[in-house]
Motif scaffolding. Sequence first.
Motif, PDB file in Angstrom:
ATOM      1  N   PHE A 290       0.786  -1.227   0.000  1.00  0.00           N
ATOM      2  CA  PHE A 290       0.000   0.000   0.000  1.00  0.00           C
ATOM      3  C   PHE A 290       0.827   1.291   0.000  1.00  0.00           C
ATOM      4  CE2 PHE A 290      -2.904  -3.216   1.694  1.00  0.00           C
ATOM      5  CZ  PHE A 290      -4.010  -2.995   0.888  1.00  0.00           C
ATOM      6  N   ILE A 291       2.132   1.190   0.249  1.00  0.00           N
ATOM      7  CA  ILE A 291       2.982   2.380   0.182  1.00  0.00           C
ATOM      8  C   ILE A 291       3.960   2.271  -0.977  1.00  0.00           C
ATOM      9  CG2 ILE A 291       4.748   3.723   1.401  1.00  0.00           C
ATOM     10  CD1 ILE A 291       3.333   3.111   3.995  1.00  0.00           C
ATOM     11  N   LEU A 292       4.542   1.090  -1.137  1.00  0.00           N
ATOM     12  CA  LEU A 292       5.481   0.889  -2.245  1.00  0.00           C
ATOM     13  C   LEU A 292       4.786   0.352  -3.489  1.00  0.00           C
ATOM     14  CD1 LEU A 292       8.372  -0.754  -0.189  1.00  0.00           C
ATOM     15  CD2 LEU A 292       8.073   1.661  -0.781  1.00  0.00           C
TER      16      LEU A 292
ATOM     17  N   PHE B  80      12.004   1.361   4.657  1.00  0.00           N
ATOM     18  CA  PHE B  80      13.118   1.441   3.704  1.00  0.00           C
ATOM     19  C   PHE B  80      14.229   0.407   3.885  1.00  0.00           C
ATOM     20  CE2 PHE B  80      11.409   5.854   3.967  1.00  0.00           C
ATOM     21  CZ  PHE B  80      10.882   5.900   2.685  1.00  0.00           C
ATOM     22  N   ASN B  81      14.178  -0.429   4.911  1.00  0.00           N
ATOM     23  CA  ASN B  81      15.178  -1.495   4.982  1.00  0.00           C
ATOM     24  C   ASN B  81      14.976  -2.460   3.821  1.00  0.00           C
ATOM     25  OD1 ASN B  81      16.383  -0.475   7.248  1.00  0.00           O
ATOM     26  ND2 ASN B  81      16.019  -2.274   8.534  1.00  0.00           N
ATOM     27  N   LEU B  82      16.051  -2.741   3.113  1.00  0.00           N
ATOM     28  CA  LEU B  82      15.965  -3.569   1.917  1.00  0.00           C
ATOM     29  C   LEU B  82      15.668  -5.011   2.291  1.00  0.00           C
ATOM     30  CD1 LEU B  82      19.030  -1.997   0.102  1.00  0.00           C
ATOM     31  CD2 LEU B  82      16.617  -1.515  -0.309  1.00  0.00           C
TER      32      LEU B  82
ATOM     33  N   ARG C 104      11.387   0.971  -3.025  1.00  0.00           N
ATOM     34  CA  ARG C 104      11.914   1.521  -1.781  1.00  0.00           C
ATOM     35  C   ARG C 104      12.969   2.586  -2.067  1.00  0.00           C
ATOM     36  NH1 ARG C 104      11.241  -3.730   0.149  1.00  0.00           N
ATOM     37  NH2 ARG C 104       9.993  -3.796   2.070  1.00  0.00           N
ATOM     38  N   MET C 105      13.931   2.257  -2.913  1.00  0.00           N
ATOM     39  CA  MET C 105      15.019   3.187  -3.203  1.00  0.00           C
ATOM     40  C   MET C 105      14.506   4.439  -3.896  1.00  0.00           C
ATOM     41  SD  MET C 105      17.748   2.089  -1.856  1.00  0.00           S
ATOM     42  CE  MET C 105      18.760   3.388  -2.576  1.00  0.00           C
TER      43      MET C 105
ATOM     44  N   THR D 293      23.314  -0.322   5.684  1.00  0.00           N
ATOM     45  CA  THR D 293      22.919  -0.763   4.346  1.00  0.00           C
ATOM     46  C   THR D 293      24.138  -0.955   3.459  1.00  0.00           C
ATOM     47  OG1 THR D 293      20.865   0.478   4.606  1.00  0.00           O
ATOM     48  CG2 THR D 293      21.440  -0.182   2.373  1.00  0.00           C
ATOM     49  N   HIS D 294      24.024  -1.871   2.521  1.00  0.00           N
ATOM     50  CA  HIS D 294      25.109  -2.120   1.571  1.00  0.00           C
ATOM     51  C   HIS D 294      25.506  -0.818   0.882  1.00  0.00           C
ATOM     52  CE1 HIS D 294      27.451  -3.827  -1.682  1.00  0.00           C
ATOM     53  NE2 HIS D 294      27.311  -5.045  -1.163  1.00  0.00           N
ATOM     54  N   ARG D 295      26.827  -0.638   0.729  1.00  0.00           N
ATOM     55  CA  ARG D 295      27.334   0.623   0.178  1.00  0.00           C
ATOM     56  C   ARG D 295      26.786   0.929  -1.218  1.00  0.00           C
ATOM     57  NH1 ARG D 295      32.100  -2.607  -0.195  1.00  0.00           N
ATOM     58  NH2 ARG D 295      32.870  -1.708   1.725  1.00  0.00           N
ATOM     59  N   VAL D 296      26.446  -0.099  -1.976  1.00  0.00           N
ATOM     60  CA  VAL D 296      25.908   0.129  -3.321  1.00  0.00           C
ATOM     61  C   VAL D 296      24.647   0.981  -3.264  1.00  0.00           C
ATOM     62  CG1 VAL D 296      24.826  -0.987  -5.301  1.00  0.00           C
ATOM     63  CG2 VAL D 296      26.928  -1.942  -4.333  1.00  0.00           C
ATOM     64  N   TYR D 297      23.786   0.703  -2.298  1.00  0.00           N
ATOM     65  CA  TYR D 297      22.532   1.454  -2.185  1.00  0.00           C
ATOM     66  C   TYR D 297      22.760   2.824  -1.560  1.00  0.00           C
ATOM     67  CZ  TYR D 297      20.412  -2.985  -3.407  1.00  0.00           C
ATOM     68  OH  TYR D 297      20.070  -4.143  -4.071  1.00  0.00           O
ATOM     69  N   CYS D 298      23.744   2.933  -0.667  1.00  0.00           N
ATOM     70  CA  CYS D 298      24.094   4.244  -0.114  1.00  0.00           C
ATOM     71  C   CYS D 298      24.605   5.168  -1.217  1.00  0.00           C
ATOM     72  CB  CYS D 298      25.154   4.084   0.972  1.00  0.00           C
ATOM     73  SG  CYS D 298      24.644   3.085   2.376  1.00  0.00           S
ATOM     74  N   VAL D 299      25.405   4.608  -2.108  1.00  0.00           N
ATOM     75  CA  VAL D 299      25.929   5.385  -3.234  1.00  0.00           C
ATOM     76  C   VAL D 299      24.792   5.801  -4.163  1.00  0.00           C
ATOM     77  CG1 VAL D 299      27.313   5.177  -5.333  1.00  0.00           C
ATOM     78  CG2 VAL D 299      28.271   4.471  -3.129  1.00  0.00           C
ATOM     79  N   ARG D 300      23.819   4.913  -4.358  1.00  0.00           N
ATOM     80  CA  ARG D 300      22.669   5.258  -5.201  1.00  0.00           C
ATOM     81  C   ARG D 300      21.885   6.430  -4.617  1.00  0.00           C
ATOM     82  NH1 ARG D 300      19.085   0.176  -6.982  1.00  0.00           N
ATOM     83  NH2 ARG D 300      17.726   1.933  -7.477  1.00  0.00           N
ATOM     84  N   LEU D 301      21.699   6.417  -3.311  1.00  0.00           N
ATOM     85  CA  LEU D 301      21.012   7.535  -2.668  1.00  0.00           C
ATOM     86  C   LEU D 301      21.812   8.817  -2.832  1.00  0.00           C
ATOM     87  CD1 LEU D 301      18.826   8.775  -0.874  1.00  0.00           C
ATOM     88  CD2 LEU D 301      20.108   7.957   1.127  1.00  0.00           C
ATOM     89  N   ALA D 302      23.113   8.742  -2.634  1.00  0.00           N
ATOM     90  CA  ALA D 302      23.957   9.930  -2.797  1.00  0.00           C
ATOM     91  C   ALA D 302      23.884  10.470  -4.221  1.00  0.00           C
ATOM     92  CB  ALA D 302      25.404   9.590  -2.425  1.00  0.00           C
ATOM     93  N   GLN D 303      23.848   9.566  -5.198  1.00  0.00           N
ATOM     94  CA  GLN D 303      23.771   9.989  -6.596  1.00  0.00           C
ATOM     95  C   GLN D 303      22.490  10.767  -6.865  1.00  0.00           C
ATOM     96  OE1 GLN D 303      26.018   9.164  -9.701  1.00  0.00           O
ATOM     97  NE2 GLN D 303      24.897  11.100  -9.712  1.00  0.00           N
ATOM     98  N   VAL D 304      21.374  10.312  -6.287  1.00  0.00           N
ATOM     99  CA  VAL D 304      20.101  11.015  -6.444  1.00  0.00           C
ATOM    100  C   VAL D 304      20.209  12.438  -5.896  1.00  0.00           C
ATOM    101  CG1 VAL D 304      17.702  11.100  -5.642  1.00  0.00           C
ATOM    102  CG2 VAL D 304      18.671   8.942  -6.451  1.00  0.00           C
ATOM    103  N   LEU D 305      20.815  12.573  -4.728  1.00  0.00           N
ATOM    104  CA  LEU D 305      20.918  13.889  -4.095  1.00  0.00           C
ATOM    105  C   LEU D 305      21.860  14.803  -4.867  1.00  0.00           C
ATOM    106  CD1 LEU D 305      21.070  12.742  -0.357  1.00  0.00           C
ATOM    107  CD2 LEU D 305      19.075  13.437  -1.702  1.00  0.00           C
ATOM    108  N   VAL D 306      22.948  14.257  -5.375  1.00  0.00           N
ATOM    109  CA  VAL D 306      23.862  15.067  -6.189  1.00  0.00           C
ATOM    110  C   VAL D 306      23.163  15.534  -7.461  1.00  0.00           C
ATOM    111  CG1 VAL D 306      25.999  15.038  -7.537  1.00  0.00           C
ATOM    112  CG2 VAL D 306      25.950  13.997  -5.260  1.00  0.00           C
ATOM    113  N   ASP D 307      22.421  14.630  -8.087  1.00  0.00           N
ATOM    114  CA  ASP D 307      21.681  15.018  -9.293  1.00  0.00           C
ATOM    115  C   ASP D 307      20.675  16.125  -8.985  1.00  0.00           C
ATOM    116  OD1 ASP D 307      23.049  13.165 -10.781  1.00  0.00           O
ATOM    117  OD2 ASP D 307      21.480  11.648 -10.725  1.00  0.00           O
TER     118      ASP D 307
END
Length: 460
Positions: free
Chosen positions: A52-54, A100-102, A111-112, A141-155
């Motif tokens: 119902f949320i995702l 948001f926990n994977l 979620r991401m 969280t696995h660094r791959v997903y942390c990097v993905r979040l950072a990429q969104v914020l940089v964009d």
Amino acid sequence: MGDIRQSLLPRDVLSAAKELLYHLDIYISNMVQSGRQPPQVDSKTLELVEEFILHAPKDRNAPARRMSALQELQLLEIMCSCFQEQSRDTVRQLMFSALFNLQGNQADESRMSLLGKLVSMAIAVGRVPILECAATWSQRTHRVYCVRLAQVLVDDYCSLVPGSVSTLQNIHSASPRFCCQFITAVTTLYDLTSEELTPPLELLQMIVSWIQDDPRLVLITFLNTPISSSQPMSSLDVTPLGGLVRWCIKAPLAYRGDKKPALTNGSPESEPEAGPLFSALHLSVLQVFMLLPTILNEKGLYGLLALLQMDSLAALTSDLSRLLDQADKHTHKSSTDTHALSQLALDRLAQALQVAMASGALLCSREDLRAICSRLPHNNLLQLVLSGPVMYYNNIHTPPLAFSPHAAHSPIASHPTHPTHPTHTPHTAHTPLATHPSSHPQYPAQPFMTGMPFPFRPSH
């Protein structure tokens, strides 16, 4: 909470999501209030979140429920308010985890996507509780997903809307924990192996400003992490020091200095120069290292915990060797400039190694260092670091960050003197600190002072 599903099905997507958030808040609050240990959201509740949320369909044959862009914006606003109004941090953290926990399933992409939009909005409207929850999430969280979040914020803040980086910069004092994790993620993302993986100048300038304002910022996660807790092997490093060191050392050779300025409204946008920024960053990183003896001693970890890992340094020296080989074949710059930039990178490596060893951040032998630096060309300062003794610094209350102008003209000063407090000024990292003659006026020679625990000033 599994029994509320039937009441959510007839509702529209936004109303159902809002209702579920309301029940989730009550459910977790009651669980925390009851003292249940450990507090953990059950699988049925997680399934409701996904449905119902995702909007991950419970039945594969059922059509997925979708929100319009306006409904999604409204949901984000509701979530911001929900976290802001919940006063108990334990409840907020458990709610954030439930959302948001994977879980290793198809709903993780949703979620991401939702997480990136929520954190981006939290930055824009100053919702600190969400940033604090995101900081905790990125530690687990696995660094791959942390990097993905950072990429969104940089964009969002450095690419899509020119000038909006100031909004991101302003969260520095509001949520230092989030900023520390963000720096660690972006230094993992941007490893300077290509033009696309080079940090935007606006991002670089912001990070330099953050660390200059508060050098302890990059140690926040380390300072707040219990010694007994073990970080998952796949998580981000406990500090961004390794990534920042990599930036400073590789920048002279890896950063594209011939990039055209960005265009804004048809005219070139005024951008800071990369060289002085990396120089200022290098100085700031050395200053952070000088904070470590006191901190490590207070935690009882001096000589026991390496904040710089040998495997990452080995990868760095391997990259540097490759860049130096490429620089020798570079045809766009004069050989004098290429040599100066190569020596600058090696000087910075030498200084970083010496300071890290002296401060207890790097635990290794000279033989270990010589092994990982064996493929690098000769550099006087690096040779001294690899062959000389480590001068561990014990008088941590008077860090020797200043230098003697007279000593700058002597290749080796055995007994340098230092003032009680650092005498460097804000322009230190941007201008040569000595008039010592060198082969290139912009990059003065780097004398090495054996009586000090590290070279007397940063290369720039």
